[in-house]
Design an enzyme around this catalytic site. Structure first.
Site, PDB file in Angstrom:
ATOM      1  N   ILE A 139       0.809  -1.225   0.000  1.00 33.75           N
ATOM      2  CA  ILE A 139       0.000   0.000   0.000  1.00 33.75           C
ATOM      3  C   ILE A 139       0.839   1.271   0.000  1.00 33.75           C
ATOM      4  CG2 ILE A 139      -2.060  -1.038   1.007  1.00 33.75           C
ATOM      5  CD1 ILE A 139      -1.196   0.096   3.717  1.00 33.75           C
ATOM      6  N   SER A 140       2.067   1.215   0.497  1.00 31.60           N
ATOM      7  CA  SER A 140       2.894   2.426   0.483  1.00 31.60           C
ATOM      8  C   SER A 140       4.360   2.065   0.662  1.00 31.60           C
ATOM      9  CB  SER A 140       2.468   3.403   1.591  1.00 31.60           C
ATOM     10  OG  SER A 140       2.772   2.880   2.862  1.00 31.60           O
ATOM     11  N   GLN A 141       5.213   2.964   0.193  1.00 31.49           N
ATOM     12  CA  GLN A 141       6.655   2.801   0.362  1.00 31.49           C
ATOM     13  C   GLN A 141       7.256   4.128   0.771  1.00 31.49           C
ATOM     14  OE1 GLN A 141       8.815   1.353  -3.052  1.00 31.49           O
ATOM     15  NE2 GLN A 141      10.696   1.038  -1.886  1.00 31.49           N
ATOM     16  N   ALA A 176      10.906   6.083   2.761  1.00 33.17           N
ATOM     17  CA  ALA A 176      12.359   6.015   2.679  1.00 33.17           C
ATOM     18  C   ALA A 176      12.909   4.855   3.491  1.00 33.17           C
ATOM     19  CB  ALA A 176      12.959   7.329   3.175  1.00 33.17           C
ATOM     20  N   ALA A 193      10.786   2.116   5.005  1.00 36.45           N
ATOM     21  CA  ALA A 193      10.048   0.857   5.061  1.00 36.45           C
ATOM     22  C   ALA A 193       8.975   0.784   3.980  1.00 36.45           C
ATOM     23  CB  ALA A 193       9.411   0.682   6.436  1.00 36.45           C
ATOM     24  N   VAL A 194       8.540  -0.453   3.716  1.00 31.97           N
ATOM     25  CA  VAL A 194       7.428  -0.727   2.816  1.00 31.97           C
ATOM     26  C   VAL A 194       6.286  -1.282   3.662  1.00 31.97           C
ATOM     27  CG1 VAL A 194       6.686  -1.944   0.745  1.00 31.97           C
ATOM     28  CG2 VAL A 194       9.082  -1.296   1.009  1.00 31.97           C
ATOM     29  N   VAL A 195       5.066  -0.847   3.359  1.00 34.33           N
ATOM     30  CA  VAL A 195       3.912  -1.242   4.165  1.00 34.33           C
ATOM     31  C   VAL A 195       2.955  -2.075   3.315  1.00 34.33           C
ATOM     32  CG1 VAL A 195       1.958  -0.422   5.538  1.00 34.33           C
ATOM     33  CG2 VAL A 195       4.140   0.806   5.617  1.00 34.33           C
ATOM     34  N   LYS A 249       4.789  -4.161   8.251  1.00 31.88           N
ATOM     35  CA  LYS A 249       5.771  -3.122   7.939  1.00 31.88           C
ATOM     36  C   LYS A 249       7.137  -3.778   7.799  1.00 31.88           C
ATOM     37  CE  LYS A 249       7.575   1.327   9.589  1.00 31.88           C
ATOM     38  NZ  LYS A 249       7.448   2.401  10.597  1.00 31.88           N
ATOM     39  N   ASP A 291       7.958  12.316  13.122  1.00 30.27           N
ATOM     40  CA  ASP A 291       7.512  12.562  11.743  1.00 30.27           C
ATOM     41  C   ASP A 291       6.007  12.816  11.762  1.00 30.27           C
ATOM     42  OD1 ASP A 291       7.541  12.819   8.981  1.00 30.27           O
ATOM     43  OD2 ASP A 291       7.387  10.658   8.628  1.00 30.27           O
TER      44      ASP A 291
END
EC number: 3.6.-.-
Length: 266
Positions: free
Chosen positions: A22-24, A26, A28-30, A52, A163
């Site tokens: 669903i997302s990447q 800097a 990690a990739v989720v 994650k 963040d």
């Protein structure tokens, strides 16, 4: 998103565990999955979970990379475990951790907003009400005050997010009140334990900048509501709370001033 990373995750997991990227970012990739790590694979569930994954960084020496991945994954897991025990603070539940390989398995929060406004993070939530020509309604006001309260509880307990953007705040629809959205803080990859007002001031400033950049027309009111909620947490803690709040708001003003100077200079 690199297909190599997706294939690596699928090879790491059982072939019977479906994953959807669903997302990447800097770091990690989720992914999402419908399978719980500790339940039988054939156990049907309507739940969704987050996986994650911190993928290897080729620019780092493999030994250093492995050590950093383990340290950061374990650090985030420990932080989430501590935050989850704080009364009134809403964060995802940690389900499983494989620090050596860089995996976290987490509770999935949020939903798809109506009318194709996307996932229910704070940014999309505010856009949805803006599109309805109702950006200052009681639903939005209550949500932003509660966002401020969540940040206040985080900071009062001497933790920082690191963040704190409007994409890292998820709005969860209340089960008991259709007009109530409960904010949850997610993605503590840069989170830390800290007593420094500088760190807390930067946290608030990052969220302020995020709201200004995506909702500039209404940002002044949105930030005011958010700060009202934040202040209320400290003000409930007597003289000590008032003293800490004054110190924090003073430093926040200094951080904000530095940011404006930097923007002017370029």
């Amino acid at each position: 998103m690199s297909q190599e990373i997706v294939d690596r995750v699928r090879n790491y997991l059982s072939p019977n565990i479906p994953v959807t990227p669903i997302s990447q970012g800097a770091e990690a990739v989720v992914f999402t999955t419908s399978v719980h790590p500790y339940l039988p694979e054939n156990c049907n569930s309507n739940e969704k979970y987050i996986i994650k994954y911190r993928s290897p960084k080729r620019y780092r020496h493999p030994v250093i990379d492995k050590s950093l991945t383990k340290h950061r994954t374990l650090g985030e897991a420990r932080l989430l475990s501590k935050l989850y025990t704080i009364e009134g603070l809403h964060v995802p539940k940690l389900i499983a951790c494989d620090a050596y390989n860089g995996y976290l398995w987490l509770e999935f929060l949020g939903e798809d907003l109506p009318e194709n406004f996307g996932y229910s993070n704070l940014k999309n939530f505010l856009w949805m009400y803006d599109a309805k020509n109702d950006p200052y309604c009681e639903v939005v006001k209550r949500a932003l005050i509660e966002v401020g309260e969540q940040i206040g509880k985080l900071h009062w307990n001497d933790y920082c997010h690191g963040d704190l953007t409007s994409s890292n705040i998820v709005m969860v629809h209340s089960d008991t009140d259709s007009h109530h959205w409960v904010p949850h803080l997610i993605d503590f990859g840069l989170g830390s334990t800290t007593t420094m007002v500088e760190d807390k001031g930067v946290d608030i400033y990052v969220l302020e900048r995020a709201i200004l950049s995506t909702h500039s027309q209404h940002a002044e009111q949105y930030i005011e509501w958010m700060l009202d909620g934040f202040k209320s947490v400290y003000e409930k803690n007597g003289k000590l709370g008032k003293k800490k709040l004054d110190e924090l708001l003073k430093r926040f003003a200094e951080v904000r001033l530095r940011g404006r100077k930097r923007s002017m200079i370029g």
